[in-house]
Design a protein around this motif. Sequence first.
Motif, short mmCIF file in Angstrom:
data_model
loop_
_atom_site.label_atom_id
_atom_site.label_comp_id
_atom_site.label_asym_id
_atom_site.label_seq_id
_atom_site.Cartn_x
_atom_site.Cartn_y
_atom_site.Cartn_z
N GLN A 171 4.16 -3.82 6.72
CA GLN A 171 4.67 -2.73 5.90
C GLN A 171 5.66 -3.20 4.84
N ASP A 172 5.99 -4.50 4.84
CA ASP A 172 6.97 -5.02 3.89
C ASP A 172 6.39 -6.01 2.88
N VAL A 173 5.07 -6.10 2.81
CA VAL A 173 4.47 -7.07 1.88
C VAL A 173 4.85 -6.73 0.44
N PRO A 174 4.97 -7.73 -0.44
CA PRO A 174 5.39 -7.49 -1.82
C PRO A 174 4.37 -6.65 -2.60
N ALA A 175 4.88 -5.91 -3.55
CA ALA A 175 4.02 -5.12 -4.44
C ALA A 175 3.33 -6.04 -5.45
N MET A 187 3.03 -12.23 16.11
CA MET A 187 4.35 -11.61 16.23
C MET A 187 4.51 -10.42 15.29
N GLY A 188 3.40 -9.73 14.98
CA GLY A 188 3.48 -8.54 14.15
C GLY A 188 3.75 -8.84 12.69
N GLU A 189 3.40 -10.04 12.23
CA GLU A 189 3.66 -10.43 10.84
C GLU A 189 2.41 -11.01 10.19
N VAL A 190 2.47 -11.15 8.87
CA VAL A 190 1.35 -11.71 8.12
C VAL A 190 1.85 -12.78 7.16
N TYR A 191 1.03 -13.80 6.97
CA TYR A 191 1.26 -14.74 5.86
C TYR A 191 0.61 -14.12 4.64
N HIS A 192 1.29 -14.12 3.53
CA HIS A 192 0.85 -13.34 2.37
C HIS A 192 1.10 -14.11 1.07
N ALA A 193 0.17 -14.02 0.14
CA ALA A 193 0.35 -14.52 -1.22
C ALA A 193 -0.65 -13.79 -2.11
N LEU A 222 -1.82 -2.37 5.51
CA LEU A 222 -1.90 -3.08 4.24
C LEU A 222 -2.53 -2.20 3.16
N LEU A 223 -3.58 -1.48 3.51
CA LEU A 223 -4.23 -0.61 2.53
C LEU A 223 -3.29 0.52 2.12
N GLU A 224 -2.48 0.98 3.04
CA GLU A 224 -1.50 2.01 2.70
C GLU A 224 -0.46 1.46 1.73
N GLN A 225 -0.06 0.20 1.93
CA GLN A 225 0.92 -0.41 1.04
C GLN A 225 0.39 -0.54 -0.38
N TYR A 226 -0.90 -0.85 -0.49
CA TYR A 226 -1.47 -1.10 -1.82
C TYR A 226 -2.28 0.08 -2.36
N GLN A 227 -2.27 1.19 -1.61
CA GLN A 227 -2.92 2.42 -2.06
C GLN A 227 -4.33 2.14 -2.57
N GLN A 228 -4.60 2.45 -3.83
CA GLN A 228 -5.94 2.27 -4.40
C GLN A 228 -6.09 0.97 -5.17
N GLN A 229 -5.15 0.05 -5.03
CA GLN A 229 -5.18 -1.20 -5.82
C GLN A 229 -6.21 -2.19 -5.29
N VAL A 230 -6.58 -2.08 -4.02
CA VAL A 230 -7.53 -3.01 -3.41
C VAL A 230 -8.91 -2.39 -3.41
N SER A 231 -9.85 -3.06 -4.07
CA SER A 231 -11.20 -2.52 -4.19
C SER A 231 -12.13 -2.98 -3.07
N LYS A 232 -11.78 -4.09 -2.42
CA LYS A 232 -12.64 -4.66 -1.38
C LYS A 232 -11.82 -5.56 -0.48
N THR A 233 -12.22 -5.68 0.78
CA THR A 233 -11.57 -6.62 1.68
C THR A 233 -12.61 -7.55 2.31
#
Length: 229
Positions: free
Chosen positions: A142-146, A115-121, A166-177
């Motif tokens: 696009q609304d995941v917490p910072a 439904m266009g959503e993600v489970y996130h933690a 998701l990568l746009e939301q976290y910019q350069q904070q994520v080094s690997k997926t």
Amino acid sequence: MKLLAFDASTEFLSIALQINQQLESVDIQAGQTASQLILPQIQLLLDKARLNLSDLDGIAFGAGPGSFTGVRIACGVAQGLAFGANLPVVGINVLMALAEASGAERVIAASDARMGEVYHAAYIRKDGDWTEMCAAGVYKPQDVPAVEGDDWVGVGTAWKVYDETLLEQYQQQVSKTLSEMTPKAEAIMRLAIPIFARGEAVSASKAAPIYIRNRVALTSKEREQGLRL
């Protein structure tokens, strides 16, 4: 310690049996057949180990969040087996299990919630234990917490389905997926062992799924209003 663990919160069915330091596991892309496969696969592992269910010390299961049906299957099977063999039960958050399976120290766990959503933690490992930095929730990508800091590892299927957002939301904070990773029974087992050791497991009657969504489905209007299951 002899423990059984399993997860059915995604399209994959994952089961593990640990006898002291030895572990046997099976992972199957079950799709809609998890309910048909889970008990026979558990019995196969028990037979291979020459154990009866009553020989175990406890049962751990993936409590969610995830597929409503899959989470219900895992919880129901855990309750049924535990009732019959008088065993204690531990339910494990599958987002934390994703973090545990990743081998990383700073993890943003995000799985596709449909439904266009993600489970996130988000979790950080400190002194060998996981600290929850962002509690499990369901969000539009696009609304995941910072989160604070860098060198985060993104884990889970949402990083494949919504990777650009998701990568746009976290910019350069994520080094690997690790976008192909799904919850594994072996990781659930590792998280459950200390809980059993501390005597914090519960009776079968108290085993419960983790529901972030309170209902199975929403109308289009409700989704637009931001209501969650």
